[in-house]
Design an enzyme around this catalytic site. Structure first.
Site, short mmCIF file in Angstrom:
data_model
loop_
_atom_site.label_atom_id
_atom_site.label_comp_id
_atom_site.label_asym_id
_atom_site.label_seq_id
_atom_site.Cartn_x
_atom_site.Cartn_y
_atom_site.Cartn_z
N ASN A 1 22.22 -12.02 51.88
CA ASN A 1 22.72 -11.91 50.39
C ASN A 1 23.02 -13.25 49.65
O ASN A 1 23.60 -14.30 50.38
CB ASN A 1 24.00 -10.78 50.34
CG ASN A 1 25.35 -11.32 51.15
OD1 ASN A 1 24.99 -11.93 52.22
ND2 ASN A 1 26.26 -10.97 50.82
N GLU B 1 18.66 -7.17 52.45
CA GLU B 1 17.45 -6.40 52.48
C GLU B 1 16.49 -6.83 51.43
O GLU B 1 15.41 -6.90 51.97
CB GLU B 1 17.79 -5.04 52.56
CG GLU B 1 19.06 -4.58 53.58
CD GLU B 1 20.52 -4.54 52.81
OE1 GLU B 1 20.59 -5.69 52.33
OE2 GLU B 1 21.02 -3.47 52.93
N GLU C 1 24.95 -14.55 46.35
CA GLU C 1 25.67 -13.95 45.14
C GLU C 1 25.81 -15.07 44.07
O GLU C 1 25.40 -16.20 44.06
CB GLU C 1 27.09 -13.94 45.63
CG GLU C 1 27.06 -12.83 46.82
CD GLU C 1 28.75 -12.30 47.19
OE1 GLU C 1 29.63 -13.28 46.81
OE2 GLU C 1 28.78 -11.06 47.63
N CYS D 1 20.95 -8.79 47.38
CA CYS D 1 21.16 -8.06 48.78
C CYS D 1 20.35 -8.91 49.95
O CYS D 1 19.04 -9.07 49.57
CB CYS D 1 21.26 -6.52 48.84
SG CYS D 1 22.54 -5.90 48.02
N CYS E 1 19.26 -1.29 47.40
CA CYS E 1 18.28 -1.62 48.41
C CYS E 1 17.29 -0.40 48.95
O CYS E 1 16.50 -0.33 49.32
CB CYS E 1 19.19 -2.33 49.42
SG CYS E 1 19.56 -3.88 49.12
N CYS F 1 23.12 -0.45 50.26
CA CYS F 1 23.49 -0.08 48.89
C CYS F 1 22.45 0.62 48.22
O CYS F 1 21.11 0.84 48.74
CB CYS F 1 23.81 -1.34 48.11
SG CYS F 1 22.62 -2.20 47.27
N1 THU Z 1 25.34 -6.39 50.31
C1 THU Z 1 24.03 -6.56 51.12
O1 THU Z 1 23.45 -7.67 50.94
N2 THU Z 1 23.46 -5.63 51.71
C2 THU Z 1 24.00 -4.20 51.75
O2 THU Z 1 23.48 -3.55 52.39
C3 THU Z 1 25.39 -4.17 51.25
C4 THU Z 1 25.89 -4.86 50.28
C5 THU Z 1 25.81 -7.61 49.74
C6 THU Z 1 25.93 -7.67 48.34
C7 THU Z 1 27.17 -8.46 47.90
O3 THU Z 1 26.66 -9.74 47.99
C8 THU Z 1 27.93 -8.11 49.07
O4 THU Z 1 27.25 -7.63 50.17
C9 THU Z 1 29.28 -7.17 48.63
O5 THU Z 1 29.09 -6.01 48.14
#
Ligand code: THU
Length: 132
Positions: free
Chosen positions: A42, A55, A44, A53, A91, A88
């Site tokens: 991920n 995935e 940000e 994310c 994704c 999420c």
């Molecule tokens: N996140 C992911 O990368 N994958 C997931 O399956 C759940 C959430 C990340 C997004 C964000 O950077 C952090 O986790 C918190 O939500």
């Protein structure tokens, strides 16, 4: 490739996460039929909606290297969660469109818990291009 090997690659990818806001690092690893594995973590941004994310980064990584959905064999996702990480909704939508419905998705955590699922279980009754 054994599931645990793919999960270990996802754990390694997790170390590349850029997550200074949530401090929640996620790693993903996408296995292709030629044996290549594409990593994702991920990433940000101070403008929170721009966060991407793990995935989706793994899937987009593979596409940018010339792979297509037909190449995808397995996907592993790892986070530091009590139970296996739950992808999420965004994704799930992207996985539903781009990851084959009959291939395994391994959801894992750092404690070694693993749940094996697939895209239709993650997102039943998905909105897709047939609706357009
Ligand atoms: N996140 C992911 O990368 N994958 C997931 O399956 C759940 C959430 C990340 C997004 C964000 O950077 C952090 O986790 C918190 O939500």
């Amino acid at each position: 490739m054994e599931p645990n090997e793919l999960i270990q690659i996802a754990k390694n990818a997790r170390a590349k996460s850029y997550s200074p806001y949530s401090h929640f690092a996620v790693g993903a690893a996408l296995l292709c039929r030629d044996g290549t594995v594409y990593e994702g973590a991920n990433v940000e941004n101070a403008s929170y909606p721009l966060c991407m994310c793990a995935e989706r980064n793994a899937i987009y990584h593979a596409l940018m290297e010339g792979k297509t959905s037909e190449d995808f064999e397995a996907l592993a996702v790892v986070g530091d969660t009590d139970a296996p990480i739950s992808p999420c909704g965004a994704c799930r939508q992207v996985i539903s469109e781009l990851f084959p419905h009959d291939k395994p998705i391994y959801l894992a955590n750092l404690k070694g818990d693993v749940m094996t699922t697939d895209s239709e279980e993650l997102l039943p009754f998905a909105f897709d291009g047939e609706s357009l």
